[in-house]
Design an enzyme around this catalytic site. Structure first.
Site, PDB file in Angstrom:
ATOM      1  N   TYR A 164      -2.007 -11.352  -8.305  1.00 48.50           N
ATOM      2  CA  TYR A 164      -1.785 -10.294  -7.299  1.00 48.50           C
ATOM      3  C   TYR A 164      -0.505  -9.514  -7.603  1.00 48.50           C
ATOM      4  CZ  TYR A 164      -4.879  -9.548  -3.248  1.00 48.50           C
ATOM      5  OH  TYR A 164      -5.872  -9.110  -2.407  1.00 48.50           O
ATOM      6  N   GLU A 171      -0.536  -1.386 -10.971  1.00 41.57           N
ATOM      7  CA  GLU A 171      -1.001  -0.239 -10.181  1.00 41.57           C
ATOM      8  C   GLU A 171       0.170   0.679  -9.818  1.00 41.57           C
ATOM      9  OE1 GLU A 171      -3.390  -1.666  -6.859  1.00 41.57           O
ATOM     10  OE2 GLU A 171      -4.396  -3.077  -8.170  1.00 41.57           O
TER      11      GLU A 171
END
Ligand SMILES: CCCCCCCCCCCCC[C@@H](O)CC(=O)SCCNC(=O)CCNC(=O)[C@H](O)C(C)(C)COP(=O)(O)OP(=O)(O)OC[C@H]1O[C@@H](n2cnc3c(N)ncnc32)[C@H](O)[C@@H]1OP(=O)(O)O
Length: 242
Positions: A164, A171
């Site tokens: 994560y 991102e």
């Protein structure tokens, strides 16, 4: 009286059968869906490995897998529907945020801004998403088939602890790399005056998106930590209403 009782039990049986049929259909659909998605992400993994082995560089990798990625990531919108109709016990909001942020990354960032497609950060989130999704969809598949190997369960509820933050880093770095191009080209922006009398600046919108990771990402991460405690450690967790 006896006949009424019989009628009642027939009706009850009928209802139970209907419930069973409905859930059998749901299980069949979910099994098909999860197998297809596992296969899709495996195809992506193999395409990425083949590209890197053949070319020896990550440049051009995104372009070579773009169609497959767009297809399988967009299909994941179906998962919001699964939650909404109640065939999986997951929050619509949690799934919606997860799926929509990915679709946004694919369509409105990486696909729309060619200049950033060769950034290392793109490869980072692609590799992380791919490993995560192969594990997640195979977990659901084996779970539905009642043959879940422990290592898949372990991977599903441990990998995210590293994946994560890595995925989010990939991102955010990609959006950050996009900012100068968005500012220079004014893409997807609307300047005044225009016939709608509306102004929209995609550059500032992207900054807001980046900032929204601060409140939203911890919620997804803590949701997964709660799932981990429930599934791996057997803790009973009282779910709050949505
Ligand atoms: C418009 C612009 C918007 C911009 C917004 C910007 C803000 C974004 C902030 C968020 C950042 C996210 C970044 C993210 O993209 C980065 C990454 O993904 S990096 C890679 C690491 N990622 C992960 O590990 C993903 C983890 N996430 C998930 O697994 C899910 O998406 C999530 C919804 C978060 C959690 O899943 P769930 O709640 O379903 O948990 P479980 O897997 O434990 O399942 C619960 C029960 O539901 C059953 N289930 C769910 N789906 C299925 C299915 N497809 N088939 C069968 N069964 C399913 C599951 O079995 C459980 O059932 P039960 O409780 O009965 O056992």
């Amino acid at each position: 009286m006896a006949s009424m009782e019989e009628d009642g039990s027939v009706e009850e049986k009928d209802n139970n059968n209907k419930k069973r049929t409905k859930s059998a259909i749901a299980v069949a659909w979910l099994t098909f869906y999860n197998i297809a998605m596992t296969a899709g992400w495996l195809v992506l993994a193999m395409a990425m490995m083949r590209f890197y082995i053949q070319k020896g560089t990550h440049k051009g990798l995104y372009k070579s897998i773009a169609r497959t990625l767009k297809f399988f990531q967009t299909v994941a919108l179906v998962e919001v529907g699964h939650c909404a109709i109640g065939i999986v016990r997951t929050s619509v909001i949690v799934t919606g945020v997860q799926v929509c942020s990915r679709i946004f990354m694919v369509w409105f960032i990486t696909n729309s801004i060619k200049q950033i497609q060769n950034e290392e950060s793109v490869i980072l989130f692609l590799v992380v998403w791919t490993l995560t999704e192969i594990t997640r969809y195979s977990f659901y598949t084996f779970n539905l088939l009642n043959h879940l190997p422990y290592f898949i369960k372990w991977a599903r509820y441990n990998m995210f602890i590293i994946m994560y933050p890595l995925g989010v880093a990939g991102e955010l770095l990609t959006i950050y790399a996009a900012l100068p191009f968005v500012r220079k080209t004014g893409m997807l922006s609307m300047r005044l005056p225009n016939k709608y009398n509306v102004s929209f600046d995609y550059y500032y919108f992207l900054i807001i998106v980046m900032l929204s990771y601060i409140p939203l990402f911890p919620q997804l991460f803590f949701h997964m930590l709660r799932q981990r405690r429930k599934v791996l450690l057997g803790e009973i967790i009282v779910e709050k209403d949505e």
